[in-house]
Motif scaffolding. Structure first.
Motif, PDB file in Angstrom:
ATOM      1  N   ASP A   1       2.061  12.332  -6.563  1.00 43.21           N
ATOM      2  CA  ASP A   1       1.651  11.691  -7.817  1.00 43.21           C
ATOM      3  C   ASP A   1       2.614  10.586  -8.240  1.00 43.21           C
ATOM      4  O   ASP A   1       2.203   9.589  -8.844  1.00 43.21           O
ATOM      5  CB  ASP A   1       1.543  12.732  -8.935  1.00 43.21           C
ATOM      6  CG  ASP A   1       0.238  13.503  -8.882  1.00 43.21           C
ATOM      7  OD1 ASP A   1      -0.715  13.002  -8.258  1.00 43.21           O
ATOM      8  OD2 ASP A   1       0.155  14.600  -9.453  1.00 43.21           O
ATOM      9  N   LYS A   2       3.897  10.752  -7.936  1.00 42.33           N
ATOM     10  CA  LYS A   2       4.882   9.763  -8.349  1.00 42.33           C
ATOM     11  C   LYS A   2       4.807   8.493  -7.499  1.00 42.33           C
ATOM     12  O   LYS A   2       5.081   7.386  -8.000  1.00 42.33           O
ATOM     13  CB  LYS A   2       6.283  10.369  -8.261  1.00 42.33           C
ATOM     14  CG  LYS A   2       7.378   9.497  -8.877  1.00 42.33           C
ATOM     15  CD  LYS A   2       8.685  10.249  -8.985  1.00 42.33           C
ATOM     16  CE  LYS A   2       9.772   9.393  -9.628  1.00 42.33           C
ATOM     17  NZ  LYS A   2      11.046  10.131  -9.788  1.00 42.33           N
TER      18      LYS A   2
ATOM     19  N   ASN B   1      -9.535   6.177  -4.431  1.00 42.48           N
ATOM     20  CA  ASN B   1      -8.654   5.248  -5.137  1.00 42.48           C
ATOM     21  C   ASN B   1      -8.119   5.920  -6.401  1.00 42.48           C
ATOM     22  O   ASN B   1      -8.735   5.873  -7.466  1.00 42.48           O
ATOM     23  CB  ASN B   1      -9.418   3.970  -5.492  1.00 42.48           C
ATOM     24  CG  ASN B   1      -8.502   2.886  -6.021  1.00 42.48           C
ATOM     25  OD1 ASN B   1      -7.297   2.951  -5.821  1.00 42.48           O
ATOM     26  ND2 ASN B   1      -9.067   1.915  -6.697  1.00 42.48           N
ATOM     27  N   GLY B   2      -6.979   6.573  -6.292  1.00 46.37           N
ATOM     28  CA  GLY B   2      -6.400   7.278  -7.424  1.00 46.37           C
ATOM     29  C   GLY B   2      -5.304   8.220  -6.955  1.00 46.37           C
ATOM     30  O   GLY B   2      -5.024   8.334  -5.761  1.00 46.37           O
ATOM     31  N   SER B   3      -4.673   8.909  -7.905  1.00 45.99           N
ATOM     32  CA  SER B   3      -3.590   9.838  -7.587  1.00 45.99           C
ATOM     33  C   SER B   3      -4.156  11.206  -7.215  1.00 45.99           C
ATOM     34  O   SER B   3      -5.348  11.473  -7.383  1.00 45.99           O
ATOM     35  CB  SER B   3      -2.658   9.988  -8.792  1.00 45.99           C
ATOM     36  OG  SER B   3      -3.336  10.648  -9.856  1.00 45.99           O
ATOM     37  N   TYR B   4      -3.262  12.092  -6.748  1.00 48.35           N
ATOM     38  CA  TYR B   4      -3.712  13.439  -6.391  1.00 48.35           C
ATOM     39  C   TYR B   4      -4.194  14.195  -7.618  1.00 48.35           C
ATOM     40  O   TYR B   4      -5.195  14.911  -7.557  1.00 48.35           O
ATOM     41  CB  TYR B   4      -2.580  14.214  -5.714  1.00 48.35           C
ATOM     42  CG  TYR B   4      -2.973  15.636  -5.388  1.00 48.35           C
ATOM     43  CD1 TYR B   4      -3.828  15.909  -4.322  1.00 48.35           C
ATOM     44  CD2 TYR B   4      -2.533  16.695  -6.168  1.00 48.35           C
ATOM     45  CE1 TYR B   4      -4.217  17.200  -4.036  1.00 48.35           C
ATOM     46  CE2 TYR B   4      -2.921  17.997  -5.884  1.00 48.35           C
ATOM     47  CZ  TYR B   4      -3.761  18.242  -4.822  1.00 48.35           C
ATOM     48  OH  TYR B   4      -4.157  19.532  -4.545  1.00 48.35           O
TER      49      TYR B   4
ATOM     50  N   ASP C   1       0.842  -1.211   0.000  1.00 43.78           N
ATOM     51  CA  ASP C   1       0.000   0.000   0.000  1.00 43.78           C
ATOM     52  C   ASP C   1       0.873   1.255   0.000  1.00 43.78           C
ATOM     53  O   ASP C   1       1.808   1.384   0.810  1.00 43.78           O
ATOM     54  CB  ASP C   1      -0.895   0.028   1.245  1.00 43.78           C
ATOM     55  CG  ASP C   1      -2.267  -0.583   0.983  1.00 43.78           C
ATOM     56  OD1 ASP C   1      -2.563  -0.870  -0.194  1.00 43.78           O
ATOM     57  OD2 ASP C   1      -3.031  -0.755   1.942  1.00 43.78           O
ATOM     58  N   CYS C   2       0.566   2.179  -0.906  1.00 44.10           N
ATOM     59  CA  CYS C   2       1.246   3.486  -0.945  1.00 44.10           C
ATOM     60  C   CYS C   2       0.161   4.550  -0.881  1.00 44.10           C
ATOM     61  O   CYS C   2      -0.470   4.867  -1.897  1.00 44.10           O
ATOM     62  CB  CYS C   2       2.068   3.629  -2.225  1.00 44.10           C
ATOM     63  SG  CYS C   2       3.406   2.438  -2.365  1.00 44.10           S
TER      64      CYS C   2
ATOM     65  N   THR D   1       2.119   7.601  -4.911  1.00 41.31           N
ATOM     66  CA  THR D   1       0.872   7.083  -4.351  1.00 41.31           C
ATOM     67  C   THR D   1      -0.184   6.877  -5.430  1.00 41.31           C
ATOM     68  O   THR D   1      -0.204   7.569  -6.442  1.00 41.31           O
ATOM     69  CB  THR D   1       0.307   8.030  -3.279  1.00 41.31           C
ATOM     70  OG1 THR D   1      -0.067   9.266  -3.881  1.00 41.31           O
ATOM     71  CG2 THR D   1       1.332   8.306  -2.190  1.00 41.31           C
ATOM     72  N   ASN D   2      -1.043   5.909  -5.188  1.00 39.98           N
ATOM     73  CA  ASN D   2      -2.190   5.678  -6.067  1.00 39.98           C
ATOM     74  C   ASN D   2      -3.477   5.521  -5.261  1.00 39.98           C
ATOM     75  O   ASN D   2      -4.458   4.960  -5.719  1.00 39.98           O
ATOM     76  CB  ASN D   2      -1.959   4.425  -6.928  1.00 39.98           C
ATOM     77  CG  ASN D   2      -1.574   3.216  -6.086  1.00 39.98           C
ATOM     78  OD1 ASN D   2      -1.808   3.184  -4.875  1.00 39.98           O
ATOM     79  ND2 ASN D   2      -0.956   2.224  -6.712  1.00 39.98           N
ATOM     80  N   HIS D   3      -3.416   6.010  -4.030  1.00 40.44           N
ATOM     81  CA  HIS D   3      -4.539   5.871  -3.094  1.00 40.44           C
ATOM     82  C   HIS D   3      -4.445   7.024  -2.107  1.00 40.44           C
ATOM     83  O   HIS D   3      -3.356   7.319  -1.606  1.00 40.44           O
ATOM     84  CB  HIS D   3      -4.407   4.523  -2.369  1.00 40.44           C
ATOM     85  CG  HIS D   3      -5.628   4.109  -1.619  1.00 40.44           C
ATOM     86  ND1 HIS D   3      -6.027   2.802  -1.497  1.00 40.44           N
ATOM     87  CD2 HIS D   3      -6.563   4.827  -0.954  1.00 40.44           C
ATOM     88  CE1 HIS D   3      -7.127   2.730  -0.783  1.00 40.44           C
ATOM     89  NE2 HIS D   3      -7.469   3.955  -0.440  1.00 40.44           N
TER      90      HIS D   3
ATOM     91  N   GLU E   1      -5.575  12.954 -10.276  1.00 37.36           N
ATOM     92  CA  GLU E   1      -6.917  12.426 -10.618  1.00 37.36           C
ATOM     93  C   GLU E   1      -7.972  12.978  -9.666  1.00 37.36           C
ATOM     94  O   GLU E   1      -9.102  13.271 -10.077  1.00 37.36           O
ATOM     95  CB  GLU E   1      -6.895  10.898 -10.571  1.00 37.36           C
ATOM     96  CG  GLU E   1      -6.089  10.277 -11.702  1.00 37.36           C
ATOM     97  CD  GLU E   1      -5.833   8.793 -11.500  1.00 37.36           C
ATOM     98  OE1 GLU E   1      -5.618   8.090 -12.508  1.00 37.36           O
ATOM     99  OE2 GLU E   1      -5.831   8.328 -10.336  1.00 37.36           O
TER     100      GLU E   1
END
Length: 624
Positions: A495-496, A514-517, A339-340, A498-500, A519
């Motif tokens: 953004d580089k 559930n997504g990047s900043y 998890d990131c 995390t994806n959550h 998004e």
């Protein structure tokens, strides 16, 4: 037109030369970023340009009457003064006019001062200055204007200093890490303001999105030399790589020439002609070029991670509040390997509290937090750096371990590990107190990673770290196989990696996105556009119904009466404005009366605008 010229500037720190022979200039409205490793003299250069520190050699020449504003990393304020009082002491014509007006109100006996101050307020249109002040403070989350400045937190002091600069609007603005202590909304607002601002700007920042959006020139300070790139951050990265390749190519050519010339030197008899002496002199230059090295040293991170079991961290309906302020209202989440997660939200909504809860340094009010037996936290705190200033760098590391285990069964001595973190040679024996802010952060990060954590928590890790170190840290974290939780206002960093996201909205509400900043911001923009469209649809029927009826009919009896009353009211309002204007011109008017009349004048103007707009609407239907 140049506003600033720097000529042959030199600065040393003890025996260490930070830079020398620096020469450059800046033009009006030019927006420049300074990029360099920590400890190479960025802040020293900014302080010299702001006339707060003297160079060892060289000079700085500025345009006559140039107004310079300087935002320090750690602003300082006088003790015992309130926020609004401090802002009203800043050097600016509008602020001085407001101060003079307030002083004349406090001394009504001096009618001449009152008349002069009123004229100055009118001439500068300074009546709304205090309201502008309040608006800026509100935007920067400094709402208590009576708070004592010396009792503010470090982040609040940084934002107050920034507010002062926004208000005084200098010709040349120098910013040292302006995004530190600002939340994401503040950063994006400041980004827009600086992009459109009509002044010259020189800043040091680690925020690459911020740098990319604002700056059109990049200066890189490397090995005491200054390199200029006429473009934004993306252009700088491209041209920097080209420069490194060119340098390496030139070194290889010099090596080939050096080998050939070395053979000639060894084979030539001792008796030299004039021509051969010239060749010998050229040989010395070739030898120097051939032994140059492209400086491409960077932090190397290679540490061992403890094994992480299947059960990691579980939060079940966790609740937390401080008095009537809810932080978490029944939050649940189960962490999984890999998890990131990024945590975003305005300052003060509970992000740091959440981190203390999951590391068991603070208790929840309700719910359960279950931590797996194999979890080993590594917690990088923005305010938790506790390094002993009286110790040397290598002593700090040896206190933890003389030999450090690395990945794949390898190990390394404390000195070797420090070299990987760019603490080389004599610098390992430097006292911690002599390190720059970024170097201390780098050392703190090293002490954290030496514990071999498998669950990393990073609270504002990008503050004070240089961009080059951040790039290496990002690469390490991308390969990190444990869990990662990041609180950061650095959008590029988020953004580089995390994806959550956990989005802290305040009042105990946390959105699991559930997504990047990037998004998330795009989703917010879509939602705002939908609201605007819905508002248009809501107001449109009123216009469609009213317009056809008005085109075909005259005014109703009630509207005719309203039209007549408005006509009479407008005449009275205009007459009263004339009366007040005449009173202002009288030398006998008292201060208290002027203050009341000023308030009345503003109210009259607002009401007159409203009445005239309605009168114009009704006048369309009064003709046959």
């Amino acid at each position: 037109m140049n506003i600033l010229s720097v000529e042959q500037l030199k600065k040393s720190f003890g025996e260490r030369v930070l830079f020398e022979n620096l020469t450059f200039g800046m033009a009006e409205r030019e927006k420049v970023a300074l990029v360099a490793r920590n400890g190479t003299g960025k802040t020293s250069l900014l302080r010299i340009l702001a006339n707060e520190e003297m160079p060892d050699d060289g000079r700085v020449v500025t345009r006559k009457d140039l107004r310079v504003g300087y935002l320090k990393q750690e602003p300082e304020f006088p003790a015992g003064i309130e926020i609004m009082q401090w802002l009203l002491t800043l050097e600016h014509p509008l602020l001085k006019a407001v101060i003079r007006y307030k002083e004349s109100l406090e001394n009504p006996a001096k009618a001449g001062d009152m008349t002069d101050s009123l004229s100055e307020m009118e001439r500068l249109n300074a009546w709304d200055t205090e309201s502008r002040l309040t608006a800026i403070l509100d935007k920067l989350n400094l709402k208590d204007i009576h708070a004592k400045v010396d009792l503010l937190s470090g982040g609040q002091k940084k934002r107050l200093a920034l507010a002062g600069l926004l208000l005084t609007e200098p010709d040349f603005l120098i910013l040292d890490e302006p995004t530190n202590h600002l939340d994401l909304d503040m950063i994006e607002w400041l980004e827009g303001w600086l992009s459109d601002a009509p002044f010259a700007l020189l800043m040091v920042t680690h925020d690459r999105y911020f740098l990319e959006a604002i700056c059109t020139t990049i200066y890189e300070l490397e090995d005491g030399e200054l390199y200029k790139y006429d473009g934004n951050y993306s252009y700088y990265l491209e041209k920097k790589e080209e420069r490194a390749q060119t340098q390496q190519s030139n070194i290889e050519k010099a090596k080939n020439i050096y080998r050939r010339e070395l053979e000639w030197i060894r084979s030539t008899p001792q008796a030299r002609t004039g021509k051969s002496k010239s060749r010998i002199d050229s040989f010395k230059k070739v030898k120097q070029d051939a032994h140059k090295q492209v400086q491409n040293k960077q932090v190397e991170i290679d540490v061992k991670m403890e094994r992480l079991g299947s059960k990691i961290l579980e939060l079940h309906k966790v609740k937390k509040a401080y008095g009537n302020l809810p932080i978490l209202n029944g939050f649940s989440y189960t962490f999984k390997r890999g998890d990131c997660i990024g945590m975003v939200g305005k300052n003060g909504v509970g992000k740091s509290t959440f981190l203390r809860l999951i590391t068991d340094s603070e208790e929840a009010d309700g719910g359960k937090i279950i931590t797996g037996e194999t979890v080993r936290f590594g917690f990088y705190r923005q305010d938790g750096m506790q390094l002993n200033n009286d110790k040397r760098v290598i002593e700090v590391i040896k206190e933890i371990a003389e030999v450090i285990p690395l990945a794949k069964g390898r190990s390394m001595t404390a000195s070797q590990l420090l070299e990987r973190f760019l603490f080389e040679g004599d610098q390992q024996y430097t006292f911690v107190s002599k390190l720059s802010g970024g170097e201390k952060r780098r050392l703190y990060l090293l002490t954290l990673l030496m514990a071999n954590p498998n669950f990393l928590i990073l609270d504002e890790p990008t503050n004070d770290l240089d961009i080059l170190t951040l790039n290496v840290l990002e690469d390490f974290l991308l390969d990190f196989e444990g869990c990662l939780v990041i609180v950061s206002h650095d959008r590029y960093f988020l953004d580089k990696l995390t994806n959550h996201l956990f989005i802290f909205k305040g009042n105990g509400e946390v959105k699991d996105f559930n997504g990047s900043y990037l998004e998330y911001r795009e989703e917010l923009a879509i939602e705002q556009e939908k609201k605007r469209e819905a508002q248009k649809l809501y107001t449109a029927p009123k216009k469609e119904v009213s317009r056809p009826k008005r085109e075909k009919t005259k005014l109703s009896y009630k509207e005719e009466r309203e039209f007549e009353e408005l006509t009479a009211e407008i005449e009275k309002l205009e007459a009263r404005k004339v009366e007040i204007a005449k009173i202002f011109e009288s030398p006998d008017v008292e201060a208290g009366e002027i203050e009341q009349l000023s308030i009345e004048m503003n109210q009259l103007t607002e009401r007159l605008d409203e009445a005239e707009m309605r009168w114009l609407e009704l006048s369309e239907f009064t003709e046959e």
